[in-house]
Motif scaffolding. Sequence first.
Motif, PDB file in Angstrom:
ATOM      1  N   UNK A 121      -5.200  -5.427  -3.353  1.00  0.00           N
ATOM      2  CA  UNK A 121      -3.993  -5.708  -2.570  1.00  0.00           C
ATOM      3  C   UNK A 121      -2.756  -5.674  -3.475  1.00  0.00           C
ATOM      4  N   UNK A 122      -2.902  -6.197  -4.699  1.00  0.00           N
ATOM      5  CA  UNK A 122      -1.761  -6.183  -5.629  1.00  0.00           C
ATOM      6  C   UNK A 122      -1.367  -4.749  -5.950  1.00  0.00           C
ATOM      7  N   UNK A 123      -2.365  -3.920  -6.168  1.00  0.00           N
ATOM      8  CA  UNK A 123      -2.059  -2.515  -6.457  1.00  0.00           C
ATOM      9  C   UNK A 123      -1.375  -1.852  -5.278  1.00  0.00           C
ATOM     10  N   UNK A 124      -1.893  -2.126  -4.073  1.00  0.00           N
ATOM     11  CA  UNK A 124      -1.314  -1.506  -2.879  1.00  0.00           C
ATOM     12  C   UNK A 124       0.145  -1.934  -2.728  1.00  0.00           C
ATOM     13  N   UNK A 125       0.405  -3.229  -2.934  1.00  0.00           N
ATOM     14  CA  UNK A 125       1.771  -3.739  -2.805  1.00  0.00           C
ATOM     15  C   UNK A 125       2.687  -3.091  -3.852  1.00  0.00           C
ATOM     16  N   UNK A 126       2.116  -2.841  -5.025  1.00  0.00           N
ATOM     17  CA  UNK A 126       2.913  -2.233  -6.091  1.00  0.00           C
ATOM     18  C   UNK A 126       3.237  -0.765  -5.776  1.00  0.00           C
ATOM     19  N   UNK A 127       2.260  -0.070  -5.173  1.00  0.00           N
ATOM     20  CA  UNK A 127       2.406   1.379  -5.030  1.00  0.00           C
ATOM     21  C   UNK A 127       3.117   1.820  -3.755  1.00  0.00           C
ATOM     22  N   UNK A 128       2.954   1.048  -2.674  1.00  0.00           N
ATOM     23  CA  UNK A 128       3.438   1.541  -1.381  1.00  0.00           C
ATOM     24  C   UNK A 128       4.424   0.568  -0.755  1.00  0.00           C
ATOM     25  N   UNK A 129       5.260   1.108   0.160  1.00  0.00           N
ATOM     26  CA  UNK A 129       6.107   0.193   0.935  1.00  0.00           C
ATOM     27  C   UNK A 129       5.232  -0.699   1.808  1.00  0.00           C
ATOM     28  N   UNK A 130       5.764  -1.885   2.111  1.00  0.00           N
ATOM     29  CA  UNK A 130       4.976  -2.918   2.790  1.00  0.00           C
ATOM     30  C   UNK A 130       4.375  -2.450   4.116  1.00  0.00           C
ATOM     31  N   UNK A 131       5.124  -1.591   4.836  1.00  0.00           N
ATOM     32  CA  UNK A 131       4.648  -1.228   6.173  1.00  0.00           C
ATOM     33  C   UNK A 131       3.553  -0.160   6.120  1.00  0.00           C
ATOM     34  N   UNK A 132       3.286   0.354   4.921  1.00  0.00           N
ATOM     35  CA  UNK A 132       2.260   1.376   4.754  1.00  0.00           C
ATOM     36  C   UNK A 132       0.874   0.857   5.170  1.00  0.00           C
ATOM     37  N   UNK A 133       0.113   1.755   5.804  1.00  0.00           N
ATOM     38  CA  UNK A 133      -1.204   1.349   6.302  1.00  0.00           C
ATOM     39  C   UNK A 133      -2.117   0.866   5.177  1.00  0.00           C
ATOM     40  N   UNK A 134      -1.970   1.473   3.995  1.00  0.00           N
ATOM     41  CA  UNK A 134      -2.832   1.069   2.877  1.00  0.00           C
ATOM     42  C   UNK A 134      -2.583  -0.391   2.507  1.00  0.00           C
ATOM     43  N   UNK A 135      -1.316  -0.813   2.566  1.00  0.00           N
ATOM     44  CA  UNK A 135      -0.994  -2.202   2.254  1.00  0.00           C
ATOM     45  C   UNK A 135      -1.576  -3.124   3.325  1.00  0.00           C
ATOM     46  N   UNK A 136      -1.349  -2.743   4.582  1.00  0.00           N
ATOM     47  CA  UNK A 136      -1.847  -3.578   5.688  1.00  0.00           C
ATOM     48  C   UNK A 136      -3.355  -3.776   5.587  1.00  0.00           C
ATOM     49  N   UNK A 137      -4.042  -2.674   5.270  1.00  0.00           N
ATOM     50  CA  UNK A 137      -5.489  -2.726   5.205  1.00  0.00           C
ATOM     51  C   UNK A 137      -5.951  -3.619   4.047  1.00  0.00           C
TER      52      UNK A 137
END
Length: 489
Positions: free
Chosen positions: A35-51
């Motif tokens: 989750x930390x990586x996802x938050x670092x790499x993508x904007x918050x609304x990105x599906x990868x972050x949500x997932x």
Amino acid sequence: MTMPGSAGTMARPDGIGDPSGQKAARAFVVAMNSAIRAVRLYPVENAAVQKAIAELGNTADRVRESEGGCALRRVGDYLFVNETRLRLTFDNYAAVASLLGMFREAGIGGIGLFDKPQPRAWVVLLSFLQSPPLEYPEEDRLAQLSSRLDSAQVHDFELFPSTDENEDLDTDLDAKEKARQTYVRSLDVTREVITSARLGRSPGLKRVKRAVQGIVDSILTDSASMIGLTTLRDFDEYTFVHSVNVCILAVALGRRLGLTKIQLLDLGLAALLHDIGKSRVPLDLLNKRGQLEPEERLVLQTHTWQGVLAMFALPTGGVRPWRSMTAAYEHHMRTDLSGYPKVARPRKLSLYSKIISVADGFDAATTTRVYQDSPWTPADVLRGMRDNPRLGLDPVVVKAFINLTGIYPVGTVVVLDTFELAIVMAANPDATALSRPIIRILMDDRGNLIDDPTLVDLTAQVTTGQFARTIIRTEDPQRYGINIGDYFA
Ligand SMILES: [Fe+2]
Ligand SMILES: [Fe+2]
């Protein structure tokens, strides 16, 4: 509301926890890191972050439901989920190392959960944690973070102060876990040295030396486990992972060359710090994807002499690590001095520099990096190091390195004359059998996956002079979706 481990009750260092607790704890930690990586790499609304956030929430719920609370803390070099000390396995040691580092940088000892945080609360927490208020001294960062959370209306978490507790908990670990623990500790120390040098602060060398001592001890007792760990590749943590890998390979190589233990400690320190000058190169340049412009390359190349300056700034109690400085300065120079930095007068590279250049060249070339779409197989790299004089490596040291790793180094994926696919697990203990390592078979001759941990020694013969299996070529593991690290659990 109960929160195990909060309100002053320390997680017990001896808490190994039951297997189901381990499993839930492990899932939680791995989910947190993703989750930390996802938050670092993508904007918050990105599906990868949500997932990733949803997965984090689920794993935290599982811990909370079975244990009545969920707290994650750092005790020394270990992570605890409630009372359970997380065991290091292949799927989590990179995650553990990066969470340990993140807590240290944030100046906190851990986090506890009140009830069930909403996804938004998780995103806010993780965003704050991965850009901690480094401009404040460590002891003030917790208060800073808490007030940031308050002003973001996030009241779902408790931040624990960091503790100095650093008991040696290694006694009940088996050899493999000990090797992984040593690796994680070294990773953490390297990150501390490089990030604090970046901030103009200077950590002492004591912890670094302790980590190097751990690596030297592991190499002297069980070098195969330790060398297996150098197959770890991690893009986000590249500089740290690379430094630790170079340290392990250099120490193993130094041992081959007959260095004494004292010399190995000195060599290991030099290897761990060889790229410390990168702390003085702008981060966006270090992390740049794709080709570097010529002037950018020149800036990157300054990390050699900047490394010397960085080491002058370390508080070492008067004793300068001279050999480490020389190695930082010389590790890209090449034996014919065609590399960098350029020197006016002829000189001979120090033995440590030659050893570190070989370990460095090998690790760098086998890693998928920003400017390398497909890394060479380890066997290609070795061949290049041996046959391409323009790399400017010392031929005797390269020869010793090939003796150490075999022609097919650990982590190489190979095709056998039986058309089976296998992975190299260790060099053959018989040093003359350079092309016959110890392997593990991954697929049968029809491409069916085999999940058999049995190791096969390629010197085994069916009849005298006729080998049961022989390597015919190497393969790119990515073609088969093989994650090398999975096999070095
Ligand atoms: Fe370098
Ligand atoms: Fe390097």
